[in-house]
Design an enzyme around this catalytic site. Structure first.
Site, PDB file in Angstrom:
ATOM      1  CG  ASP A 210      -0.116  -0.028   2.532  1.00  0.00           C
ATOM      2  OD1 ASP A 210       0.257   1.049   3.024  1.00  0.00           O
ATOM      3  OD2 ASP A 210       0.164  -1.139   3.039  1.00  0.00           O
ATOM      4  CG  ASP A 212       1.851   4.980   5.766  1.00  0.00           C
ATOM      5  OD1 ASP A 212       1.601   3.966   6.446  1.00  0.00           O
ATOM      6  OD2 ASP A 212       2.128   6.077   6.271  1.00  0.00           O
TER       7      ASP A 212
END
Length: 292
Positions: A210, A212
């Site tokens: 991802d 973050d």
């Protein structure tokens, strides 16, 4: 020359090694308590292997409750020479996208609730972690990933946070813009520091899941999306691990970067002042230098 044993510490998403011969789970006792789980040992392409699920099978340990000292001690007792950490991370860089791998070469340690050293009162030691990963082992991981067709980034700074919550938006922006971190995770510290104290070569392969919370087009971390990305990452990680034996070989020369001699000048406590009980606990970690 010594016999190579590659130890893989599997993080979120990696729970096994494909193709292990003579595979069996072993229970290892350490002076630091029980490791995260039993350790799977076997042989892969003629090279000894060990696999330790960092969070335990079923993912029962949080990042802060992982018994890092017991894990490293147990691997050292088994005869591990090279430790590969595989873990999920968030990315602070647009070009380090979900699904990419990063061969980490630096850390920023922001953890605070974990025991970070095997040494202490009665037997004091200071090792250098200026270069916390082994260049030789990291290069092998990079080449294994490239051979497998994985998008692998050579080098990156891993910010280790305590967790278990993900970052606030303000924290994410600070780590990215002011601190220059590349990826963020919760488990590689104090693992890397302890591996250095144990004179083990250590490499970290971070699997991006991802962005973050900093990325304006992706928003906050979504666990369901992370799990979906982990599935593909895990397949690639097993492929990378499967290529390491051919690159490292069954026989191992001394580490050219001195990882296996990190304690040569690290212990400061005079022999006559050393705590015998502490020295006994360090039999696997520091027995090479404590018996001199």
């Amino acid at each position: 020359m010594t016999e190579t044993m590659i130890a893989v510490i599997g993080g979120s998403g990696l729970y096994e090694i494909d193709g292990l011969e003579d595979a069996r789970w072993q229970e290892i006792q350490t002076p630091w308590g029980a490791p995260s789980d039993n350790i799977l040992t076997g042989v892969l392409s003629g090279v000894k292997m060990a696999f330790l699920p960092r969070h335990g099978r079923g993912h029962v340990h949080s990042p802060s409750s992982v018994p890092y000292r017991a894990n490293i001690d147990a691997l050292k007792r088994l005869g591990a020479t090279d430790v590969l950490s595989v873990s999920a991370v968030g990315s602070f860089r647009e070009d380090m996208a979900p699904g990419d791998f990063v061969v980490v070469d630096q850390f920023i340690d922001r953890t605070f609730a974990r025991e970070k050293s095997f040494f202490g009162p009665g037997l004091v030691a200071h090792v250098s972690v200026a270069h916390p990963t082994c260049q030789r082992l990291s290069a092998a991981c990079l080449n294994a990933g490239l051979d497998a067709g994985i998008t692998v980034h050579d080098g990156g700074t891993y910010l280790a946070m305590e967790g278990p919550q993900f970052s606030t938006l303000a924290e994410s922006r600070m780590y990215r813009e002011s601190w220059g971190a590349d990826v963020i995770g919760m488990t590689n510290m104090p693992e890397a520091k302890l591996a250095r104290e144990a004179e083990l070569c250590y490499a970290s392969v971070a699997m991006v899941t991802d962005y973050d919370s900093w990325h304006p087009d992706h928003g906050e971390v979504d666990v369901s999306e992370i799990i979906a990305t982990l599935t593909g990452n895990a397949r690639n990680a097993r492929d990378l691990v499967g290529r390491l034996p051919a690159l490292l070989g069954p026989a191992r020369a001394p580490c050219p970067h001195g990882c296996d001699r990190a304690l040569d000048h690290a212990i400061l406590t005079a022999p006559e002042a050393r705590d015998p009980a502490m020295a006994a606990r360090l039999d696997a970690i520091a027995g090479r230098v404590l018996t001199i």
